[in-house]
Design a protein around this motif. Structure first.
Motif, PDB file in Angstrom:
ATOM      1  N   PHE A 261       7.768   1.547   7.184  1.00 39.42           N
ATOM      2  CA  PHE A 261       8.368   0.385   7.853  1.00 39.42           C
ATOM      3  C   PHE A 261       7.365  -0.621   8.401  1.00 39.42           C
ATOM      4  N   ASP A 262       6.189  -0.129   8.811  1.00 38.27           N
ATOM      5  CA  ASP A 262       5.234  -1.018   9.483  1.00 38.27           C
ATOM      6  C   ASP A 262       4.454  -1.907   8.511  1.00 38.27           C
ATOM      7  N   HIS A 263       4.725  -1.774   7.210  1.00 42.29           N
ATOM      8  CA  HIS A 263       3.977  -2.547   6.207  1.00 42.29           C
ATOM      9  C   HIS A 263       4.870  -3.430   5.347  1.00 42.29           C
ATOM     10  N   ILE A 264       6.173  -3.365   5.550  1.00 43.61           N
ATOM     11  CA  ILE A 264       7.121  -3.994   4.609  1.00 43.61           C
ATOM     12  C   ILE A 264       8.031  -5.043   5.269  1.00 43.61           C
TER      13      ILE A 264
ATOM     14  N   SER B  36      -5.591  -0.178   6.804  1.00 43.39           N
ATOM     15  CA  SER B  36      -4.331  -0.812   7.209  1.00 43.39           C
ATOM     16  C   SER B  36      -3.873  -0.521   8.639  1.00 43.39           C
ATOM     17  N   HIS B  37      -4.677   0.227   9.388  1.00 43.56           N
ATOM     18  CA  HIS B  37      -4.467   0.347  10.841  1.00 43.56           C
ATOM     19  C   HIS B  37      -5.837   0.362  11.522  1.00 43.56           C
ATOM     20  N   ASN B  38      -5.826  -0.050  12.800  1.00 43.50           N
ATOM     21  CA  ASN B  38      -7.008   0.082  13.670  1.00 43.50           C
ATOM     22  C   ASN B  38      -8.178  -0.754  13.139  1.00 43.50           C
TER      23      ASN B  38
ATOM     24  N   GLY C 270      -5.022   1.341   2.501  1.00 47.42           N
ATOM     25  CA  GLY C 270      -3.680   1.551   3.049  1.00 47.42           C
ATOM     26  C   GLY C 270      -3.732   2.514   4.225  1.00 47.42           C
ATOM     27  N   ASP C 271      -2.751   3.419   4.298  1.00 48.51           N
ATOM     28  CA  ASP C 271      -2.737   4.416   5.381  1.00 48.51           C
ATOM     29  C   ASP C 271      -3.326   5.751   4.936  1.00 48.51           C
ATOM     30  N   THR C 272      -3.886   5.781   3.746  1.00 47.69           N
ATOM     31  CA  THR C 272      -4.471   7.032   3.269  1.00 47.69           C
ATOM     32  C   THR C 272      -5.797   7.309   3.965  1.00 47.69           C
TER      33      THR C 272
ATOM     34  N   SER D 283       0.852  -1.201   0.000  1.00 50.19           N
ATOM     35  CA  SER D 283       0.000   0.000   0.000  1.00 50.19           C
ATOM     36  C   SER D 283       0.884   1.246   0.000  1.00 50.19           C
ATOM     37  N   HIS D 284       2.064   1.131   0.601  1.00 48.06           N
ATOM     38  CA  HIS D 284       3.095   2.168   0.593  1.00 48.06           C
ATOM     39  C   HIS D 284       4.303   1.578   1.307  1.00 48.06           C
ATOM     40  N   PHE D 285       5.406   2.306   1.344  1.00 46.46           N
ATOM     41  CA  PHE D 285       6.690   1.688   1.720  1.00 46.46           C
ATOM     42  C   PHE D 285       7.083   1.900   3.181  1.00 46.46           C
TER      43      PHE D 285
HETATM   44 ZN   LIG Z   1       1.244   2.500   8.607  1.00 44.86          ZN
END
Ligand SMILES: [Zn+2]
Length: 304
Positions: free
Chosen positions: A92-95, A241-243, A196-198, A88-90
């Motif tokens: 650290f918490d997703h890769i 991607s969170h919560n 993602g985180d958007t 979803s993006h680069f």
């Molecule tokens: Zn994140």
């Protein structure tokens, strides 16, 4: 109250928990509507989620989690077919486990390429690996001093690219704002948008400006959310991607409104906005502010 002492989030109870053998006391797996597995890491402060989106021919793994506890045995337990990894993006918490599933498809830019090439060191992730970021202490077998994110290969996909999983199609939407490489996956037929985180229900970060997180852009973020609020029907569910895993599509327009208000207030002196100190990514050269929406907020920076 410190985060690590907070009770378990009530929202998990809304979803169908999947009983698995390889969770290692760390991951939780849920089956969401639309043939999707959601993976949560509720014991780390980031409360990150990632998804295995199942098709008749293959599956997409959207992000690979933090890499704190081995994820492959868990994924293997749930799915034995071909897996295409997408980021979803680069950040650290997703890769964390990208290196296992490379090449990872992303809206690769120069920031992504740099991180993919060298990975992240223990120093890069800093306080995120401190013990007070963990509920119930460090997981068994985890060595915080050894933690790092291995390098990985990426393969660039553009806005409009479609992942064909056989009986379902996921369209890539490049959604810059949080960071330039941010992408969403849109499953129009099943009425799911992976954001993602958007967007998620929490503090949305629109203040980054460094090599590790890339550049956020409030105006670009507004354009993205405004576009989505017009193009995404209101009966679509946002998988975040969170919560909490799922939020309503009405949040897209609400986020656009909050971002518009931030842009409209750019001329208000910083001293009148009040500095918010409650966030974990405080960058010294900037003051961080937070504008609240309904169940979420946008954190943004004002250069001193
Ligand atoms: Zn994140």
């Amino acid at each position: 109250m410190e985060w690590k002492d907070m009770p378990r989030r009530a929202y998990y109870e809304k979803y169908e928990r999947v009983d698995v053998k390889n969770d290692r006391g760390w991951y939780e797996v849920y089956r969401l509507p639309g043939n999707v597995y959601a993976f949560a890491e509720p014991r780390h402060f980031q409360e990150v989620n990632f998804f295995l989106i199942l098709g008749s021919e293959r599956a997409v793994l959207l992000d690979t989690g933090m890499g704190i506890v081995p994820v492959k045995p868990l994924i293997d337990e749930l799915y034995q077919g071909e897996i295409i990894a997408v980021n979803s993006h680069f950040h650290f918490d997703h890769i964390g486990s990208n290196y296992i599933y490379e090449p990872v498809r992303s809206c690769t830019d120069e920031y992504v390429s740099a991180i993919a090439k060298r990975g992240l060191t223990r120093e890069d992730v800093g306080a995120q690996m401190d013990e007070d970021m963990f509920k119930g202490g460090y997981p068994e077998g985890f060595q915080p001093d050894q933690f790092h994110v291995p390098a990985y290969k990426t393969e660039k996909v553009e806005d409009g690219y479609v992942f064909d999983l056989g009986d379902r199609r996921l369209r890539v939407l490049n959604t810059p704002g949080h960071c330039d490489d941010a992408l969403m996956l849109y499953d129009e037929e099943n009425k799911i948008l992976f954001t993602g985180d958007t967007f998620y229900m929490g503090a949305l970060y629109a203040h980054f400006n460094c090599a590790q997180f890339g550049t956020s852009d409030v105006r670009q973020y507004y354009k993205t959310m405004e576009r989505l609020s017009r193009e995404i029907p209101e009966d679509v569910s946002l998988y975040c991607s969170h919560n909490d895993f799922i939020a309503p599509a009405s949040k897209l327009g609400e986020t656009a409104e909050v971002l518009k208000a931030i842009i409209d207030e750019e001329t208000v002196p910083a001293a009148e906005k009040g500095v918010n100190k409650g966030h974990q990514y405080l960058e010294e050269e900037n003051a961080l502010f937070e504008k609240k929406g309904d169940g979420f907020s946008v954190v943004y920076a004002v250069t001193k």
